[in-house]
Design a protein around this motif. Structure first.
Motif, PDB file in Angstrom:
ATOM      1  N   GLN A   1       0.815  -1.399   0.000  1.00 46.47           N
ATOM      2  CA  GLN A   1       0.055   0.024   0.006  1.00 46.47           C
ATOM      3  C   GLN A   1       0.911   1.360  -0.067  1.00 46.47           C
ATOM      4  OE1 GLN A   1      -2.905  -0.371   3.238  1.00 46.47           O
ATOM      5  NE2 GLN A   1      -4.189  -1.890   2.166  1.00 46.47           N
ATOM      6  N   PRO A   2       0.309   2.506  -0.184  1.00 41.69           N
ATOM      7  CA  PRO A   2       1.011   3.596  -0.339  1.00 41.69           C
ATOM      8  C   PRO A   2       2.044   3.938   0.724  1.00 41.69           C
ATOM      9  CG  PRO A   2      -1.158   4.128  -0.928  1.00 41.69           C
ATOM     10  CD  PRO A   2      -1.248   2.677  -0.269  1.00 41.69           C
ATOM     11  N   ILE A   3       3.096   4.675   0.530  1.00 39.13           N
ATOM     12  CA  ILE A   3       4.034   5.346   1.540  1.00 39.13           C
ATOM     13  C   ILE A   3       3.442   6.827   1.458  1.00 39.13           C
ATOM     14  CG2 ILE A   3       6.249   5.808   2.360  1.00 39.13           C
ATOM     15  CD1 ILE A   3       6.953   3.366   1.286  1.00 39.13           C
ATOM     16  N   GLU A   4       3.413   7.460   2.616  1.00 41.43           N
ATOM     17  CA  GLU A   4       3.033   9.073   2.520  1.00 41.43           C
ATOM     18  C   GLU A   4       3.733   9.607   3.582  1.00 41.43           C
ATOM     19  OE1 GLU A   4      -1.208   9.237   2.771  1.00 41.43           O
ATOM     20  OE2 GLU A   4      -1.492   8.466   0.747  1.00 41.43           O
ATOM     21  N   ARG A   5       4.188  10.878   3.303  1.00 42.15           N
ATOM     22  CA  ARG A   5       4.389  11.880   4.316  1.00 42.15           C
ATOM     23  C   ARG A   5       3.005  12.451   5.016  1.00 42.15           C
ATOM     24  NH1 ARG A   5       9.292  12.268   6.978  1.00 42.15           N
ATOM     25  NH2 ARG A   5      10.855  12.120   5.535  1.00 42.15           N
ATOM     26  N   TYR A   6       3.209  12.453   6.506  1.00 37.07           N
ATOM     27  CA  TYR A   6       1.911  13.138   7.351  1.00 37.07           C
ATOM     28  C   TYR A   6       2.685  13.903   8.300  1.00 37.07           C
ATOM     29  CZ  TYR A   6      -2.032  13.834  10.249  1.00 37.07           C
ATOM     30  OH  TYR A   6      -2.808  14.022  11.098  1.00 37.07           O
ATOM     31  N   ASN A   7       2.518  15.141   8.223  1.00 34.03           N
ATOM     32  CA  ASN A   7       2.832  16.275   9.243  1.00 34.03           C
ATOM     33  C   ASN A   7       4.432  15.884   9.734  1.00 34.03           C
ATOM     34  OD1 ASN A   7       0.543  17.668   8.909  1.00 34.03           O
ATOM     35  ND2 ASN A   7      -0.521  16.465  10.642  1.00 34.03           N
ATOM     36  N   GLY A   8       5.209  15.586   8.656  1.00 32.74           N
ATOM     37  CA  GLY A   8       6.496  15.360   9.289  1.00 32.74           C
ATOM     38  C   GLY A   8       6.860  13.929   9.615  1.00 32.74           C
ATOM     39  N   SER A   9       5.767  13.063   9.818  1.00 34.75           N
ATOM     40  CA  SER A   9       5.945  11.850  10.005  1.00 34.75           C
ATOM     41  C   SER A   9       5.833  10.900   8.686  1.00 34.75           C
ATOM     42  CB  SER A   9       5.069  11.265  11.144  1.00 34.75           C
ATOM     43  OG  SER A   9       5.216  11.777  12.083  1.00 34.75           O
ATOM     44  N   LEU A  10       6.406   9.606   8.672  1.00 37.76           N
ATOM     45  CA  LEU A  10       6.267   8.864   7.487  1.00 37.76           C
ATOM     46  C   LEU A  10       5.232   7.715   7.861  1.00 37.76           C
ATOM     47  CD1 LEU A  10       7.667   8.378   4.753  1.00 37.76           C
ATOM     48  CD2 LEU A  10       8.967   6.514   5.670  1.00 37.76           C
ATOM     49  N   ILE A  11       4.279   7.426   7.015  1.00 33.87           N
ATOM     50  CA  ILE A  11       3.426   6.427   7.106  1.00 33.87           C
ATOM     51  C   ILE A  11       3.333   5.349   5.973  1.00 33.87           C
ATOM     52  CG2 ILE A  11       0.999   5.309   7.091  1.00 33.87           C
ATOM     53  CD1 ILE A  11       0.213   8.048   8.258  1.00 33.87           C
ATOM     54  N   VAL A  12       4.046   3.965   6.301  1.00 30.50           N
ATOM     55  CA  VAL A  12       4.043   3.003   5.343  1.00 30.50           C
ATOM     56  C   VAL A  12       2.739   2.067   5.328  1.00 30.50           C
ATOM     57  CG1 VAL A  12       5.405   1.145   4.285  1.00 30.50           C
ATOM     58  CG2 VAL A  12       6.651   3.128   5.494  1.00 30.50           C
ATOM     59  N   TYR A  13       1.734   2.216   4.867  1.00 33.59           N
ATOM     60  CA  TYR A  13       0.575   1.622   5.111  1.00 33.59           C
ATOM     61  C   TYR A  13       0.518   0.326   5.054  1.00 33.59           C
ATOM     62  CZ  TYR A  13      -2.063   6.074   5.430  1.00 33.59           C
ATOM     63  OH  TYR A  13      -2.286   7.424   5.704  1.00 33.59           O
ATOM     64  N   SER A  14       1.351  -0.307   4.187  1.00 33.64           N
ATOM     65  CA  SER A  14       1.411  -1.792   4.116  1.00 33.64           C
ATOM     66  C   SER A  14       2.736  -2.220   3.318  1.00 33.64           C
ATOM     67  CB  SER A  14       0.434  -2.597   3.562  1.00 33.64           C
ATOM     68  OG  SER A  14       0.513  -3.996   3.433  1.00 33.64           O
ATOM     69  N   LEU A  15       3.558  -3.024   4.087  1.00 34.55           N
ATOM     70  CA  LEU A  15       4.743  -3.824   3.400  1.00 34.55           C
ATOM     71  C   LEU A  15       4.682  -4.723   2.828  1.00 34.55           C
ATOM     72  CD1 LEU A  15       6.971  -2.745   6.807  1.00 34.55           C
ATOM     73  CD2 LEU A  15       7.581  -1.892   4.485  1.00 34.55           C
ATOM     74  N   GLY A  16       3.580  -5.407   2.688  1.00 36.40           N
ATOM     75  CA  GLY A  16       3.103  -6.445   1.912  1.00 36.40           C
ATOM     76  C   GLY A  16       3.795  -7.638   2.730  1.00 36.40           C
ATOM     77  N   ASN A  17       3.893  -8.819   1.888  1.00 42.23           N
ATOM     78  CA  ASN A  17       4.659 -10.053   2.396  1.00 42.23           C
ATOM     79  C   ASN A  17       6.167  -9.751   2.041  1.00 42.23           C
ATOM     80  OD1 ASN A  17       2.208 -11.356   3.099  1.00 42.23           O
ATOM     81  ND2 ASN A  17       1.773 -11.892   0.913  1.00 42.23           N
ATOM     82  N   PHE A  18       6.538 -10.608   3.010  1.00 45.01           N
ATOM     83  CA  PHE A  18       8.167 -10.853   2.539  1.00 45.01           C
ATOM     84  C   PHE A  18       8.928 -12.056   2.477  1.00 45.01           C
ATOM     85  CE2 PHE A  18      12.835 -10.384   3.885  1.00 45.01           C
ATOM     86  CZ  PHE A  18      13.197  -9.292   2.812  1.00 45.01           C
ATOM     87  N   LEU A  19       8.419 -12.890   3.555  1.00 43.96           N
ATOM     88  CA  LEU A  19       8.568 -14.585   3.262  1.00 43.96           C
ATOM     89  C   LEU A  19       7.093 -15.211   3.318  1.00 43.96           C
ATOM     90  CD1 LEU A  19      11.981 -15.306   5.048  1.00 43.96           C
ATOM     91  CD2 LEU A  19      11.487 -15.338   2.725  1.00 43.96           C
ATOM     92  N   PHE A  20       6.497 -15.524   2.330  1.00 52.94           N
ATOM     93  CA  PHE A  20       5.481 -16.116   2.402  1.00 52.94           C
ATOM     94  C   PHE A  20       5.135 -17.113   1.340  1.00 52.94           C
ATOM     95  CE2 PHE A  20       1.809 -14.578   5.585  1.00 52.94           C
ATOM     96  CZ  PHE A  20       0.969 -15.795   4.969  1.00 52.94           C
ATOM     97  N   ASN A  21       5.310 -18.435   1.522  1.00 53.33           N
ATOM     98  CA  ASN A  21       5.020 -19.348   0.434  1.00 53.33           C
ATOM     99  C   ASN A  21       3.648 -19.377  -0.006  1.00 53.33           C
ATOM    100  OD1 ASN A  21       7.540 -19.750  -0.513  1.00 53.33           O
ATOM    101  ND2 ASN A  21       7.742 -21.915   0.369  1.00 53.33           N
ATOM    102  N   GLY A  22       3.129 -19.807  -1.118  1.00 52.94           N
ATOM    103  CA  GLY A  22       1.952 -19.886  -1.569  1.00 52.94           C
ATOM    104  C   GLY A  22       1.080 -18.845  -1.903  1.00 52.94           C
ATOM    105  N   MET A  23       1.794 -17.783  -2.150  1.00 47.94           N
ATOM    106  CA  MET A  23       1.144 -16.544  -2.712  1.00 47.94           C
ATOM    107  C   MET A  23       0.968 -16.341  -4.148  1.00 47.94           C
ATOM    108  SD  MET A  23      -0.276 -15.013  -0.036  1.00 47.94           S
ATOM    109  CE  MET A  23      -0.597 -15.054   1.497  1.00 47.94           C
ATOM    110  N   ASN A  24       1.518 -17.094  -4.896  1.00 54.28           N
ATOM    111  CA  ASN A  24       1.452 -16.930  -6.493  1.00 54.28           C
ATOM    112  C   ASN A  24       0.258 -16.465  -7.028  1.00 54.28           C
ATOM    113  OD1 ASN A  24       4.481 -17.362  -6.117  1.00 54.28           O
ATOM    114  ND2 ASN A  24       4.156 -19.503  -6.728  1.00 54.28           N
ATOM    115  N   GLU A  25      -0.824 -17.221  -6.590  1.00 50.55           N
ATOM    116  CA  GLU A  25      -2.314 -17.054  -7.406  1.00 50.55           C
ATOM    117  C   GLU A  25      -2.714 -15.801  -6.808  1.00 50.55           C
ATOM    118  OE1 GLU A  25      -3.133 -19.138  -9.579  1.00 50.55           O
ATOM    119  OE2 GLU A  25      -1.170 -20.123  -9.290  1.00 50.55           O
ATOM    120  N   MET A  26      -2.368 -15.116  -5.870  1.00 57.13           N
ATOM    121  CA  MET A  26      -3.030 -13.881  -5.273  1.00 57.13           C
ATOM    122  C   MET A  26      -2.399 -12.722  -6.076  1.00 57.13           C
ATOM    123  SD  MET A  26      -5.088 -15.333  -3.544  1.00 57.13           S
ATOM    124  CE  MET A  26      -5.670 -13.848  -2.783  1.00 57.13           C
TER     125      MET A  26
END
Length: 494
Positions: free
Chosen positions: A431-456
């Motif tokens: 999901q998006p990365i945004e600046r907000y009033n001087g802070s940083l919001i990474v709304y979702s980093l997604g998966n990093f290690l997660f087998n079985g996700m090829n169909e999604m």
């Protein structure tokens, strides 16, 4: 009589020429004089060795711009033993050679950084994490770190960051001492070393985060049983993961031998033997406040806390009771204090699992910290104490590429309370990365290690978000796009 007068005059001339006393002076730049000399009073001194005994100096100080007073006929002759002037130079342009009688003493360092538009909304596998300041097409501006605009990010210079020893864009102010009378050189230099000191520049500390780490479905077997398992699983992400002071991941599952799985659509558990491999990969903090923390009930949750503690892997937002779960993890890196907390904010699962009612810690139940007033108050306290505050939140809707209105409001409330950065997980997609009033919001980093996700759709796209913190501020934001494969993850080629 006349002869006597001539003789007396001759004697006076000889005395004046050869026996007049000498007053040695050190001429000091006016600004330096007012800053360093004037506060010392009429008799500057140096300390002898380690015994703190004061020793008067064999010379006096005068402003460089001062004019010489008229000297009486037999008055002291003023001789300049040395001068101290000011000089500013950029490390990039400094010469390493100087005459033997000239010594530079740094008194102030000012760091400058090149910056470019952040353009988080345009991130992709073509978005360079560390472009050169000479990259074609980049519009680069130079600013002080504290003046970096919110929508810009700083760039390293020749692979070095603000505060590094040989960082080229360091503007240094010097007191330059030039000695003219060699016999005074030792005491002049001793005094200069004691007088002209320079505060250490802040160092850049690095905190990175990735999304969901689920090492079942064959990944943990590769890590544990394969002699080259670490490289097979983490591949080209290893240099990025291991090159941080803090590396955060969300451990999506529990570490337990229990077989009493909860009634859920998916339950994940791992072997304790996998944890040291995650440490070797670079992870220094593993999040447990997620929707799989109770996959094997309270017993499995407690087993996980014990396993993490045994392996010296920090976590927070998870504890044996509510008070413990609300405690922040603290660490200091390169003079920067960090306070890190994790929390749950995920919706009720289709299976009926409700993390807020089932897995939240109470006075008598082990569990996680749920997003709410307790967390907001804790964030505010940590920020008031001068910490750089990181909030990891497991929230939002699965397989949704943009945060819902409620998710945005919640994450922004963390920033309003004092969070410097919010790292989100749970949606399984980026999901998006945004600046907000001087802070940083990474709304979702997604998966990093997660087998079985090829169909999604989108579930195999990943990233490492790496932040360089300087003087309590996010100066560098580097995004390393990655892709999940079979039993592993690798950086996307640029």
């Amino acid at each position: 009589m006349i002869g006597f007068l001539f003789a007396a005059a001759f004697i006076l001339i000889v005395l004046r020429a050869f026996f007049r006393p000498i007053r040695y002076t050190v001429r000091v730049d006016d600004v330096l004089f007012e800053q360093y000399i004037q506060p010392l009073g009429p008799e500057p001194f140096v300390f002898d060795g380690t015994d703190s005994q004061q020793r008067r100096l064999p010379f006096t100080f005068k402003k460089l711009s001062g004019t010489a007073k008229k000297i009486p006929f037999l008055g002291k002759i003023e001789v300049c033993a040395a001068t101290v002037t000011r000089e500013e130079s950029l490390l990039l342009l400094e010469s390493q050679q100087a005459p033997a009688n000239i010594t530079k003493y740094p008194i102030q360092k000012t760091v400058l950084v090149p910056s470019v538009e952040a353009e988080f909304d345009k991130r992709s596998n073509k978005w360079p994490a560390q472009p050169s300041i000479f990259s074609p097409g980049l519009s680069v501006s130079i600013t002080k770190p504290e003046d970096l605009p919110e929508k810009k990010r700083a760039l390293p210079v020749d692979g070095l960051y603000a505060g590094d020893e040989k960082y080229a864009l360091t503007l240094t102010s010097y007191a330059v001492c030039t000695v003219y009378i060699e016999k005074f050189a030792p005491v002049i230099r001793e005094w200069c070393e004691q007088t002209f000191t320079c505060a250490e520049s802040p160092k850049t500390s690095f905190a990175a985060a990735v999304g969901d780490i689920m090492v079942a479905r064959g990944i943990e077997d590769v890590l544990i049983k394969n002699p080259d398992g670490l490289k097979k699983v983490f591949s080209t992400t290893l240099p990025v993961l291991q090159n941080n002071d803090i590396t955060i991941g969300n451990l999506e599952g529990v570490v337990t031998d229990s077989s009493r799985a909860a009634t859920k659509t998916y339950t994940f558990k791992f072997k304790k033997a996998v944890l040291p491999f995650l440490q070797k990969a670079g992870f220094t903090y593993l999040m447990q406040a997620n929707n799989h923390c109770y996959d094997f009930g309270e017993a499995g949750f407690k087993d996980t806390l014990s396993a993490l503690a045994e392996c010296n892997i920090p976590t927070s937002g998870a504890g044996l009771n509510a008070k413990e779960a609300a405690q922040f993890y603290h660490t200091q890196v390169k003079g920067q204090n960090f306070a890190i907390i994790s929390c749950g904010a995920f919706p009720v699962e289709r299976s009926g699992f409700n993390g807020k009612t089932t897995a939240t810690a109470t006075e008598t139940r082990a569990g996680i910290l749920w997003a709410g007033e307790t967390l907001l108050e804790g964030i505010a306290r940590q920020k008031a104490d001068g910490n750089f505050v990181i909030v990891n939140v497991h929230g939002g809707e699965e397989y949704r590429f943009f945060p819902a209105k409620e998710q945005r409001a919640l994450y922004e409330s963390f920033c309003d309370a004092g969070a410097d950065v919010v790292f989100g997980s749970h949606p399984h997609v980026l999901q998006p990365i945004e600046r907000y009033n001087g802070s940083l919001i990474v709304y979702s980093l997604g998966n990093f290690l997660f087998n079985g996700m090829n169909e999604m759709p989108g579930a195999t796209d990943s990233e490492i978000v790496r932040l360089g913190i300087y003087g309590g501020k996010i100066l560098y934001t580097e995004i390393y796009p990655a892709k999940l494969g079979t039993n592993g993850v690798a950086l996307k080629p640029y």
